[in-house]
Design a protein around this motif. Structure first.
Motif, PDB file in Angstrom:
ATOM      1  N   GLY A  47       8.686  12.780   7.051  1.00 21.40           N
ATOM      2  CA  GLY A  47       9.584  11.684   7.364  1.00 21.40           C
ATOM      3  C   GLY A  47       9.244  10.889   8.598  1.00 21.40           C
ATOM      4  N   VAL A  48       8.132  11.210   9.254  1.00 24.16           N
ATOM      5  CA  VAL A  48       7.735  10.532  10.495  1.00 24.16           C
ATOM      6  C   VAL A  48       6.388   9.837  10.279  1.00 24.16           C
ATOM      7  N   GLN A  49       6.311   8.571  10.689  1.00 29.14           N
ATOM      8  CA  GLN A  49       5.048   7.842  10.610  1.00 29.14           C
ATOM      9  C   GLN A  49       4.126   8.307  11.734  1.00 29.14           C
ATOM     10  N   VAL A  50       2.906   8.696  11.362  1.00 28.88           N
ATOM     11  CA  VAL A  50       1.925   9.115  12.354  1.00 28.88           C
ATOM     12  C   VAL A  50       0.616   8.362  12.115  1.00 28.88           C
ATOM     13  N   ALA A  51      -0.049   8.026  13.196  1.00 27.80           N
ATOM     14  CA  ALA A  51      -1.350   7.365  13.107  1.00 27.80           C
ATOM     15  C   ALA A  51      -2.427   8.445  13.075  1.00 27.80           C
ATOM     16  N   ILE A  52      -3.312   8.339  12.083  1.00 27.56           N
ATOM     17  CA  ILE A  52      -4.417   9.290  11.973  1.00 27.56           C
ATOM     18  C   ILE A  52      -5.707   8.536  11.681  1.00 27.56           C
ATOM     19  N   ARG A  53      -6.810   9.203  11.945  1.00 24.62           N
ATOM     20  CA  ARG A  53      -8.118   8.672  11.573  1.00 24.62           C
ATOM     21  C   ARG A  53      -8.474   9.331  10.245  1.00 24.62           C
ATOM     22  N   ALA A  54      -8.895   8.513   9.289  1.00 27.35           N
ATOM     23  CA  ALA A  54      -9.213   9.045   7.962  1.00 27.35           C
ATOM     24  C   ALA A  54     -10.473   8.378   7.425  1.00 27.35           C
ATOM     25  N   GLY A  55     -11.123   9.074   6.505  1.00 27.90           N
ATOM     26  CA  GLY A  55     -12.280   8.528   5.816  1.00 27.90           C
ATOM     27  C   GLY A  55     -11.828   7.794   4.568  1.00 27.90           C
ATOM     28  N   PHE A  56     -12.318   6.583   4.394  1.00 25.43           N
ATOM     29  CA  PHE A  56     -11.985   5.779   3.223  1.00 25.43           C
ATOM     30  C   PHE A  56     -13.258   5.455   2.456  1.00 25.43           C
ATOM     31  N   ALA A  57     -13.119   5.316   1.147  1.00 24.05           N
ATOM     32  CA  ALA A  57     -14.255   4.940   0.312  1.00 24.05           C
ATOM     33  C   ALA A  57     -14.702   3.530   0.674  1.00 24.05           C
ATOM     34  N   LYS A  58     -16.009   3.343   0.682  1.00 18.04           N
ATOM     35  CA  LYS A  58     -16.600   2.029   0.957  1.00 18.04           C
ATOM     36  C   LYS A  58     -17.322   1.586  -0.310  1.00 18.04           C
ATOM     37  N   TYR A  59     -16.977   0.392  -0.775  1.00 18.17           N
ATOM     38  CA  TYR A  59     -17.519  -0.116  -2.034  1.00 18.17           C
ATOM     39  C   TYR A  59     -18.466  -1.283  -1.794  1.00 18.17           C
ATOM     40  N   ASN A  60     -19.372  -1.482  -2.744  1.00 16.39           N
ATOM     41  CA  ASN A  60     -20.323  -2.589  -2.656  1.00 16.39           C
ATOM     42  C   ASN A  60     -19.688  -3.919  -3.028  1.00 16.39           C
ATOM     43  N   SER A  61     -18.581  -3.858  -3.786  1.00 16.90           N
ATOM     44  CA  SER A  61     -17.944  -5.096  -4.229  1.00 16.90           C
ATOM     45  C   SER A  61     -16.471  -4.833  -4.544  1.00 16.90           C
ATOM     46  N   MET A  62     -15.734  -5.920  -4.666  1.00 13.32           N
ATOM     47  CA  MET A  62     -14.339  -5.830  -5.084  1.00 13.32           C
ATOM     48  C   MET A  62     -14.266  -5.229  -6.488  1.00 13.32           C
ATOM     49  N   LEU A  63     -15.151  -5.644  -7.369  1.00 12.29           N
ATOM     50  CA  LEU A  63     -15.158  -5.130  -8.743  1.00 12.29           C
ATOM     51  C   LEU A  63     -15.323  -3.617  -8.758  1.00 12.29           C
ATOM     52  N   GLU A  64     -16.253  -3.109  -7.970  1.00 15.26           N
ATOM     53  CA  GLU A  64     -16.469  -1.665  -7.917  1.00 15.26           C
ATOM     54  C   GLU A  64     -15.193  -0.942  -7.468  1.00 15.26           C
ATOM     55  N   CYS A  65     -14.499  -1.511  -6.501  1.00 15.36           N
ATOM     56  CA  CYS A  65     -13.258  -0.916  -6.010  1.00 15.36           C
ATOM     57  C   CYS A  65     -12.191  -0.901  -7.099  1.00 15.36           C
ATOM     58  N   PHE A  66     -12.015  -2.023  -7.789  1.00 15.22           N
ATOM     59  CA  PHE A  66     -11.012  -2.089  -8.854  1.00 15.22           C
ATOM     60  C   PHE A  66     -11.353  -1.113  -9.984  1.00 15.22           C
ATOM     61  N   PRO A 104       7.588   6.883   1.776  1.00 18.66           N
ATOM     62  CA  PRO A 104       8.654   7.119   0.803  1.00 18.66           C
ATOM     63  C   PRO A 104       9.203   5.833   0.180  1.00 18.66           C
ATOM     64  N   LYS A 105       8.897   4.692   0.774  1.00 11.68           N
ATOM     65  CA  LYS A 105       9.359   3.410   0.228  1.00 11.68           C
ATOM     66  C   LYS A 105       8.251   2.664  -0.509  1.00 11.68           C
ATOM     67  N   TYR A 106       7.166   3.363  -0.817  1.00  7.45           N
ATOM     68  CA  TYR A 106       6.017   2.709  -1.440  1.00  7.45           C
ATOM     69  C   TYR A 106       6.380   2.077  -2.783  1.00  7.45           C
ATOM     70  N   ALA A 107       7.116   2.780  -3.622  1.00 10.21           N
ATOM     71  CA  ALA A 107       7.485   2.224  -4.934  1.00 10.21           C
ATOM     72  C   ALA A 107       8.293   0.946  -4.762  1.00 10.21           C
ATOM     73  N   GLU A 108       9.234   0.965  -3.847  1.00  9.80           N
ATOM     74  CA  GLU A 108      10.066  -0.210  -3.582  1.00  9.80           C
ATOM     75  C   GLU A 108       9.205  -1.372  -3.094  1.00  9.80           C
ATOM     76  N   LYS A 109       8.294  -1.105  -2.183  1.00  9.71           N
ATOM     77  CA  LYS A 109       7.416  -2.146  -1.645  1.00  9.71           C
ATOM     78  C   LYS A 109       6.504  -2.702  -2.739  1.00  9.71           C
ATOM     79  N   LEU A 110       6.007  -1.819  -3.589  1.00  3.53           N
ATOM     80  CA  LEU A 110       5.117  -2.252  -4.663  1.00  3.53           C
ATOM     81  C   LEU A 110       5.866  -3.102  -5.684  1.00  3.53           C
ATOM     82  N   LEU A 111       7.082  -2.720  -6.014  1.00  2.00           N
ATOM     83  CA  LEU A 111       7.881  -3.519  -6.951  1.00  2.00           C
ATOM     84  C   LEU A 111       8.204  -4.895  -6.364  1.00  2.00           C
TER      85      LEU A 111
END
Length: 122
Positions: A47-66, A104-111
């Protein structure tokens, strides 16, 4: 439409550092053999927002990401519920939100974003 709304939400309409530097429009964490990039992110832990360092996938293109995002949803066991609700945008969005983000509000934000995206194409 949900895919477009999710990309807009996750990447701040393509303006996020992650989308600009790694062609990652969905906040997809590092996995498999993809190149990766380390970035700060916010996660909700107990229930608490925390800042963390994380590894994210890196793509060659937008298409590859989608394509990767679609593959995750199409094949990931945790998204079986989402696949059962493909014809129901609200249900599909709710199922995606259960595992895609810690907010926890991701669904609401996405809608909300989905309504905005639909308004742009009408």
């Amino acid at each position: 439409m949900v895919t477009v709304a999710q990309a807009a939400l996750e990447s701040n309409w393509g303006q996020s550092k992650l989308s600009r530097e790694a062609n990652n429009y969905f906040g997809i964490k590092a996995h498999g053999t993809h190149a990766q990039i380390q970035m700060m992110t916010n996660e909700c832990e107990k229930g608490v927002q925390v800042a963390i360092r994380a590894g994210f996938a890196k793509y060659n293109s937008m298409l590859e990401c989608f394509q990767c995002r679609d593959g995750i949803v199409a094949k990931g066991a945790v998204y079986a519920g989402a696949r059962e609700k493909l014809a129901d945008e609200t249900g599909f969005t709710g199922e995606i939100a259960k595992h895609w983000a810690t907010d926890p509000k991701y669904a609401e934000k996405l809608l909300t974003m989905l309504v905005e995206v639909k308004g742009m194409v009408e």
